[in-house]
Write a protein that holds these residues in place. Sequence first.
Motif, mmCIF file in Angstrom:
data_model
loop_
_atom_site.group_PDB
_atom_site.id
_atom_site.type_symbol
_atom_site.label_atom_id
_atom_site.label_comp_id
_atom_site.label_asym_id
_atom_site.label_seq_id
_atom_site.Cartn_x
_atom_site.Cartn_y
_atom_site.Cartn_z
ATOM 1 N N ALA A 27 7.004 62.387 -6.843
ATOM 2 C CA ALA A 27 6.139 61.290 -6.885
ATOM 3 C C ALA A 27 4.838 61.067 -6.011
ATOM 4 O O ALA A 27 5.070 61.582 -4.998
ATOM 5 C CB ALA A 27 7.223 60.091 -6.525
ATOM 6 N N LYS A 28 3.933 60.252 -6.425
ATOM 7 C CA LYS A 28 2.812 60.258 -5.530
ATOM 8 C C LYS A 28 3.078 58.910 -4.624
ATOM 9 O O LYS A 28 3.508 57.776 -5.285
ATOM 10 C CB LYS A 28 1.647 60.019 -6.534
ATOM 11 N N LEU A 29 2.719 59.176 -3.456
ATOM 12 C CA LEU A 29 2.834 57.905 -2.455
ATOM 13 C C LEU A 29 1.562 56.941 -2.652
ATOM 14 O O LEU A 29 0.610 57.426 -3.244
ATOM 15 C CB LEU A 29 2.780 58.498 -1.063
ATOM 16 N N PRO A 30 1.763 55.739 -2.382
ATOM 17 C CA PRO A 30 0.705 54.988 -2.627
ATOM 18 C C PRO A 30 -0.441 55.239 -1.604
ATOM 19 O O PRO A 30 -0.108 55.940 -0.589
ATOM 20 C CB PRO A 30 1.408 53.504 -1.852
ATOM 21 N N SER A 31 -1.743 55.192 -2.121
ATOM 22 C CA SER A 31 -2.993 55.592 -1.076
ATOM 23 C C SER A 31 -2.934 54.852 0.066
ATOM 24 O O SER A 31 -2.422 53.793 0.419
ATOM 25 C CB SER A 31 -4.038 55.323 -2.153
ATOM 26 N N LYS A 54 4.498 63.420 6.703
ATOM 27 C CA LYS A 54 3.755 64.856 6.665
ATOM 28 C C LYS A 54 4.492 65.534 7.743
ATOM 29 O O LYS A 54 4.898 66.723 7.531
ATOM 30 C CB LYS A 54 2.336 64.865 6.743
ATOM 31 N N ALA A 55 4.517 65.190 9.021
ATOM 32 C CA ALA A 55 5.264 65.877 10.136
ATOM 33 C C ALA A 55 6.444 66.178 9.714
ATOM 34 O O ALA A 55 7.137 67.113 10.158
ATOM 35 C CB ALA A 55 4.948 65.110 11.473
ATOM 36 N N TYR A 68 2.117 63.290 -2.112
ATOM 37 C CA TYR A 68 3.318 63.502 -3.127
ATOM 38 C C TYR A 68 4.325 63.900 -2.357
ATOM 39 O O TYR A 68 4.557 64.729 -1.130
ATOM 40 C CB TYR A 68 3.218 64.776 -4.171
ATOM 41 N N VAL A 69 5.685 63.380 -2.562
ATOM 42 C CA VAL A 69 6.800 63.877 -2.124
ATOM 43 C C VAL A 69 7.238 65.279 -2.584
ATOM 44 O O VAL A 69 7.223 65.457 -3.700
ATOM 45 C CB VAL A 69 8.072 62.882 -2.768
#
Length: 248
Positions: A27-31, A54-55, A68-69
């Motif tokens: 799934a794409k995260l909100p921008s 991300k970390a 993205y997840v």
Amino acid sequence: MAKTPAYLAIAAELRAQIQSGALPAGAKLPSETKLMQQYGVSRTVAKWAISVLKAEQLVEGRAGSGVYVRSTRQLVRQAHGRELRAAPGPTSPFARDAARAGQRGTWEHDSRHAVADEQIAVRLGIEPGAALMRTSYRFLADGEPIQLSTSYEPLSITGGTVVEWPEDGAAVGVVARMDAIGVHIDEFEERINSRPASEAEVTVLGLPSRADVYEINRTYFADGLAVETADIVLPRGRYELVYRIPVT
């Protein structure tokens, strides 16, 4: 009480959605712009929130596309007795955790004779300079590095036995190995800290440069005698630590 910084609050909400499946793998995260509008924050705050995820290796950026997840499953480390004797299955705690997550757990190891420094001697209740077996591990889930551990065992207990060399003996896992020589582990202690990953850990585990890790100092006891102690490093975001403690 201090208010949680906005970027951490946003990261926590997104993390919860990922862990619940509301934001599934791929799934794409909100921008950043959408996060700014949704939470009323600056672009810097939105960027920091995504950097946290991300970390923790929960999401990944794709050039020119977005964030993205990741398609990695989180391991759950159940720490109530670890069920190492009663339940069927592998006697390695890591192998059990990986199997429970539907992943294949493997590991690399390096065992060698060593001597106890002052810190390890205190944890094991032995004299500094006493002979030890020191084993370094790198654990992998479906081939991806996910955990580090360094284990120390007094050779006064295992030396000359069939389990002296941890990965070449009669059993796998500390509890099963000690059982094999008549040493019955009945208790363990864990001390947990969260800290930034070292440069070496970033390299060996393939982490982002600003990743955080859990560090667990674990010691196994048999009738009050410390028989093994280990330093365990787990990347945050890849592990959920679960403790169920009986109330007496």
